[in-house]
Design an enzyme around this catalytic site. Structure first.
Site, PDB file in Angstrom:
ATOM      1  N   LYS A  15       0.804  -1.244   0.000  1.00  0.00           N
ATOM      2  CA  LYS A  15       0.000   0.000   0.000  1.00  0.00           C
ATOM      3  C   LYS A  15       0.833   1.288   0.000  1.00  0.00           C
ATOM      4  O   LYS A  15       0.293   2.364   0.262  1.00  0.00           O
ATOM      5  CB  LYS A  15      -1.000   0.055   1.172  1.00  0.00           C
ATOM      6  CG  LYS A  15      -1.994  -1.059   1.260  1.00  0.00           C
ATOM      7  CD  LYS A  15      -2.607  -1.489  -0.034  1.00  0.00           C
ATOM      8  CE  LYS A  15      -3.407  -0.435  -0.744  1.00  0.00           C
ATOM      9  NZ  LYS A  15      -3.801  -0.920  -2.118  1.00  0.00           N
ATOM     10  N   ARG A  24      -7.746   4.655  -3.990  1.00  0.00           N
ATOM     11  CA  ARG A  24      -9.114   4.597  -3.449  1.00  0.00           C
ATOM     12  C   ARG A  24      -9.369   5.797  -2.552  1.00  0.00           C
ATOM     13  O   ARG A  24      -8.444   6.337  -1.949  1.00  0.00           O
ATOM     14  CB  ARG A  24      -9.302   3.337  -2.603  1.00  0.00           C
ATOM     15  CG  ARG A  24      -9.319   2.041  -3.360  1.00  0.00           C
ATOM     16  CD  ARG A  24      -9.712   0.938  -2.390  1.00  0.00           C
ATOM     17  NE  ARG A  24      -9.803  -0.351  -3.031  1.00  0.00           N
ATOM     18  CZ  ARG A  24      -8.846  -1.288  -2.964  1.00  0.00           C
ATOM     19  NH1 ARG A  24      -7.739  -1.063  -2.283  1.00  0.00           N
ATOM     20  NH2 ARG A  24      -9.013  -2.455  -3.559  1.00  0.00           N
TER      21      ARG A  24
HETATM   22  N1  LIG Z   1       0.039   7.589  -9.730  1.00  0.00           N
HETATM   23  C1  LIG Z   1      -0.667   6.854  -8.873  1.00  0.00           C
HETATM   24  N2  LIG Z   1      -1.922   6.440  -9.176  1.00  0.00           N
HETATM   25  C2  LIG Z   1      -2.619   5.715  -8.272  1.00  0.00           C
HETATM   26  N3  LIG Z   1      -2.166   5.337  -7.058  1.00  0.00           N
HETATM   27  C3  LIG Z   1      -0.928   5.736  -6.731  1.00  0.00           C
HETATM   28  C4  LIG Z   1      -0.129   6.502  -7.603  1.00  0.00           C
HETATM   29  N4  LIG Z   1       1.056   6.753  -7.000  1.00  0.00           N
HETATM   30  C5  LIG Z   1       1.015   6.177  -5.809  1.00  0.00           C
HETATM   31  N5  LIG Z   1      -0.182   5.565  -5.626  1.00  0.00           N
HETATM   32  C6  LIG Z   1      -0.561   4.906  -4.388  1.00  0.00           C
HETATM   33  O1  LIG Z   1      -0.396   3.512  -4.501  1.00  0.00           O
HETATM   34  C7  LIG Z   1      -1.169   2.952  -3.440  1.00  0.00           C
HETATM   35  C8  LIG Z   1      -1.320   1.456  -3.651  1.00  0.00           C
HETATM   36  O2  LIG Z   1      -0.076   0.885  -3.277  1.00  0.00           O
HETATM   37  P1  LIG Z   1       0.395  -0.539  -3.757  1.00  0.00           P
HETATM   38  O3  LIG Z   1       0.387  -0.608  -5.243  1.00  0.00           O
HETATM   39  O4  LIG Z   1       1.688  -0.795  -3.088  1.00  0.00           O
HETATM   40  O5  LIG Z   1      -0.735  -1.481  -3.175  1.00  0.00           O
HETATM   41  S1  LIG Z   1      -0.641  -3.073  -3.015  1.00  0.00           S
HETATM   42  O6  LIG Z   1       0.069  -3.335  -1.771  1.00  0.00           O
HETATM   43  O7  LIG Z   1       0.032  -3.629  -4.187  1.00  0.00           O
HETATM   44  O8  LIG Z   1      -2.065  -3.486  -2.922  1.00  0.00           O
HETATM   45  C9  LIG Z   1      -2.461   3.735  -3.504  1.00  0.00           C
HETATM   46  O9  LIG Z   1      -3.048   3.727  -2.224  1.00  0.00           O
HETATM   47  P2  LIG Z   1      -4.552   4.230  -1.973  1.00  0.00           P
HETATM   48  O10 LIG Z   1      -4.536   5.708  -2.275  1.00  0.00           O
HETATM   49  O11 LIG Z   1      -4.833   3.947  -0.566  1.00  0.00           O
HETATM   50  O12 LIG Z   1      -5.433   3.460  -2.912  1.00  0.00           O
HETATM   51  C10 LIG Z   1      -2.021   5.107  -3.993  1.00  0.00           C
HETATM   52  O13 LIG Z   1      -2.083   6.106  -3.003  1.00  0.00           O
END
Ligand SMILES: Nc1ncnc2c1ncn2[C@@H]1O[C@H](COP(=O)(O)OS(=O)(=O)O)[C@@H](OP(=O)(O)O)[C@H]1O
Length: 257
Positions: free
Chosen positions: A5, A220
């Protein structure tokens, strides 16, 4: 190698914008799952994309970070491998983790009849006497130093780059420049590779052929959390964050209330 995350998918996809990087498509889970690890290194190699001479191959499986056997298993494969650890302010990470667990639970058992309301973040992170529920997994994973020390017993610090996941969200290019340098890559990724999508509220990726945002499971909307609870958790993490800063030799500047 994680942390879950903190933007592991965004980081992988952004690095893949570089012409000298190839990525595995899904999460491979070779080093953390015995059923995969026991298939051997040839199986792992087969999960990897083809690459040209001089290209770097990357994969991400965030559970590597928290699984005790993984550092030693990776070292046994290649003691000179370069590792990227992306971290985020620990309370935000915990809220993101909670949001995902709740979304997954709702998909796994869609309510066809009235079911009890899911517990709120506040209910899960605090005991009824108001103390922090350290056993709650999304909080435990945010105590980064508990896991990182094992990695640093196995790998020299120079082989590990700490990426600031909050900054990767705000302004990806400077983080990516640091990573290119760390990986010995020519600087290629720049602001031409990104555009801000107002609807999504995140940067999206652009290359010669396409423009694309990450999927809807990335970025999200988080539930509103009582500011007193956020403040209490930040105080709780203060000491743990200091230990993490000492281990990595960098101050991430995370708020302490
Ligand atoms: N450019 C861009 N677009 C969308 N999301 C972005 C981006 N950069 C970083 N993030 C952040 O990535 C978070 C998800 O992290 P992970 O990919 O490590 O999640 S997981 O552990 O594989 O499920 C996700 O967490 P949430 O915001 O809680 O959904 C995002 O905040």
């Amino acid at each position: 190698m994680g942390v879950r995350k903190c933007g592991t998918r965004a980081l992988l996809e952004m690095l893949y914008l570089h012409p000298m990087v190839q990525k595995a498509s899904g999460e491979v889970h070779f080093f953390d799952r015995d059923e995969n690890y026991n298939k051997g290194l040839e199986w792992y190699k087969m999960q990897m994309p083809h690459s040209h001479y001089g290209q770097i191959t990357i994969e991400k499986s965030p559970s590597y970070f928290v699984t005790p056997e993984v550092p030693e298993r990776i070292r046994a494969m290649n003691a000179s491998v370069k590792l990227l650890l992306i971290v985020r302010e620990p309370v935000t990470r915990a809220i993101s983790d909670y949001t995902q667990l709740r979304a997954n639970a709702a998909t796994a058992s869609p309510a066809t009849f009235p079911t009890p309301a899911p517990k709120t973040f506040e209910q899960l992170v605090l005991h009824s006497n108001g103390s922090v529920n350290e056993g709650y997994r999304p909080l435990a994973i945010s105590v980064y130093h508990h896991y990182l020390h094992r990695w640093l017993e196995v790998f020299p610090r120079e082989q590990l780059l700490i990426v600031n996941g909050d900054q990767l969200i705000e302004d990806p290019v400077p983080q990516l420049k640091r990573i290119e340098k760390f990986l010995g890559l020519e600087s290629k990724i720049g602001s031409h590779n990104f555009y801000f999508n107002e609807t999504k509220g995140f940067y999206c990726l652009r290359n010669e052929t396409s423009n694309r945002c990450l999927r809807e499971t990335k970025g999200r909307k988080h539930p509103r959390v009582d500011p007193h609870v956020v403040s209490k958790l930040r105080k709780y993490f203060g000491e743990h964050n200091q230990k993490f800063y000492e281990l990595v030799g960098e101050d991430m500047g995370w708020p302490e209330d």
